[in-house]
Design an enzyme around this catalytic site. Structure first.
Site, short mmCIF file in Angstrom:
data_model
loop_
_atom_site.label_atom_id
_atom_site.label_comp_id
_atom_site.label_asym_id
_atom_site.label_seq_id
_atom_site.Cartn_x
_atom_site.Cartn_y
_atom_site.Cartn_z
N LYS A 34 -50.83 1.57 -67.66
CA LYS A 34 -51.60 2.81 -67.97
C LYS A 34 -52.92 2.46 -67.33
CE LYS A 34 -52.10 0.98 -72.56
NZ LYS A 34 -52.51 1.16 -73.82
N ARG A 130 -51.36 3.49 -86.74
CA ARG A 130 -52.01 4.22 -85.62
C ARG A 130 -51.14 5.53 -85.12
NH1 ARG A 130 -53.45 1.59 -79.91
NH2 ARG A 130 -51.48 1.35 -79.83
N TYR A 254 -85.91 -3.85 -67.33
CA TYR A 254 -86.40 -2.67 -68.14
C TYR A 254 -86.76 -3.13 -69.71
CZ TYR A 254 -84.61 1.03 -65.23
OH TYR A 254 -84.50 1.88 -64.15
N MET A 302 -78.65 0.31 -64.06
CA MET A 302 -77.27 1.17 -63.71
C MET A 302 -76.79 0.18 -62.51
SD MET A 302 -77.15 5.13 -62.45
CE MET A 302 -77.60 5.78 -64.20
C1 LIG Z 1 -47.53 0.58 -77.29
C2 LIG Z 1 -48.17 -0.47 -76.41
N1 LIG Z 1 -47.51 -1.40 -76.10
C3 LIG Z 1 -47.95 -2.47 -75.18
C4 LIG Z 1 -49.34 -2.39 -74.64
C5 LIG Z 1 -49.68 -3.62 -73.97
O1 LIG Z 1 -50.35 -4.48 -74.61
P1 LIG Z 1 -51.14 -5.63 -74.08
O2 LIG Z 1 -52.11 -5.01 -72.83
O3 LIG Z 1 -51.78 -6.43 -75.23
O4 LIG Z 1 -50.10 -6.71 -73.46
C6 LIG Z 1 -50.03 -1.50 -75.23
C7 LIG Z 1 -51.53 -1.65 -74.85
O5 LIG Z 1 -52.39 -1.28 -75.27
C8 LIG Z 1 -49.52 -0.46 -76.06
O6 LIG Z 1 -50.56 0.35 -76.48
#
Ligand SMILES: Cc1ncc(COP(=O)(O)O)c(C=O)c1O
Length: 359
Positions: A34, A130, A254, A302
């Site tokens: 992701k 969550r 800055y 920046m």
């Molecule tokens: C549901 C879920 N599984 C697995 C992962 C992977 O986690 P990590 O990057 O700590 O291995 C994430 C990452 O946010 C997640 O949200």
């Protein structure tokens, strides 16, 4: 051309994936790609793992479609499931594995008419609060979804809140909550993120979900990548583009917030917060110039940042600067800046060219 690149070692990602698989022999793994593969480039990472990955995990249908276009066969897990009713049919067309984390999603799934059934992962809220169903709701929906026309495999998934804190009581409780549901008939189970893959064998289950470890950063505050046998995949490298002498008492950058306490040599580096370097990184954050550690001084701008070269008299304009990477773990920079490697890697902005290599 502006001298700033994120060079990405695809063989390191393959190595780290193999480490994850070796931690849990015989299990399968959704490589978490992701957020553009945590900033590394989803296309290149999926292609690099094409032969060895059992599956990939993503956060949205758009990301899933991108991965499906690259890999026709791999399982692709949608970690948050669908965001609206209209998405289920598209998910079925793409042949996704779908998380169902709420009653609303379960209802929408049962109301959907799909071109083919989906592999469903009921998500248990085991304590992170969550996403996820309560234990009672998992039991109820297990009964209603098992055998439903929209469902191929019915699976169980949950996520740890504190797996990075070794010996955490919370993790024990979450694991127990997960195990308590295994009297139900689930085809597959998945619980372990990187931290759990590396340190909690009892949580490995059937499918691992390695994210941060694939990219060679650590989920732990007290265990570095080298100790974990992981290789950093991304090196963010810039150049010294200016050098100057600064007298005692003079300010740099800055607000002039950093003042020279000795006659100082200041270097200006071609990387700033619009590239993803954390603006709040304080003076003293490590930066590597010619392979030597020096300190960031003054506020990050920046497009540039400044470093103290006083103890590196040979440093000169054109020298290579590593902001993080193979020689300076991203986790160290993150710690200095009060954040995590996750954030720094995934926030490298689009204007930074990615260059790929194989070791
Ligand atoms: C549901 C879920 N599984 C697995 C992962 C992977 O986690 P990590 O990057 O700590 O291995 C994430 C990452 O946010 C997640 O949200």
């Amino acid at each position: 051309m502006r001298p700033l690149i994120a060079s990405i070692d695809l063989s390191a990602i393959r190595h780290n994936h193999a480490v994850a698989k070796r931690c849990a022999p015989g299990r399968q793994a959704f490589a978490v790609v992701k957020a553009n593969a945590y900033g590394h480039g989803v296309r290149e990472v999926v292609t690099a793992l094409f032969d060895e990955a059992d599956g990939f995990a993503v956060a949205s249908l758009e990301e899933a479609a991108e991965v499906r276009a690259l890999h026709g066969a791999a399982r692709i897990l949608l970690l948050e499931g669908c965001f609206e009713a209209a998405e289920y049919q598209f998910a079925a067309q793409l042949g996704l594995d779908l998380v169902v984390h709420s009653e609303l999603q379960a209802q929408q799934l049962l109301a959907a008419s799909l071109s083919r059934p989906l592999n469903i992962w009921l998500k248990l809220d085991s304590g992170m609060h969550r996403l996820g169903l309560s234990e009672a709701a998992v039991r109820e929906w297990h009964g209603r979804l098992l055998g439903a026309g929209q469902v191929a495999e019915l699976n169980l998934l949950s996520h740890f809140a504190c797996a990075d804190e070794r010996g955490s009581e919370m993790t024990e409780q979450q694991l127990e909550a997960f195990l308590d549901l295994l009297d139900l008939d689930f085809a597959q189970r998945s619980l372990a993120n990187s931290a759990a893959i590396l340190t909690i064998p009892a949580a490995h289950m059937d499918w691992l979900r390695p994210g941060i470890m694939l990219y060679g950063a650590t989920p732990f505050a007290d265990l570095g990548v080298a100790e974990l046998g992981l290789k950093p995949a991304m090196s963010l490298t810039a150049q010294l583009i200016a050098c100057r002498e600064v007298a005692v008492g003079e300010g740099v950058g800055y607000g002039g917030s950093w003042r020279a306490e000795r006659p100082s040599r200041i270097g200006t580096v071609s990387c700033g917060y619009a590239d993803g370097y954390p603006r709040h990184a304080p003076s003293g954050t490590p930066v590597l110039v010619r392979g030597q550690r020096v300190a960031l001084v003054g506020r990050v701008s920046m497009d540039m940042l400044t470093v103290d070269l006083t103890d590196l008299p040979n440093a000169a304009v054109g020298d290579a600067v590593e902001l993080w990477g193979a020689q300076l773990p991203v986790d160290e920079v993150a710690q200095a800046a009060g954040t995590l490697g996750y954030e720094l890697l995934s926030k490298v902005t689009q204007r930074v060219p990615r260059r790929y290599h194989q070791g």
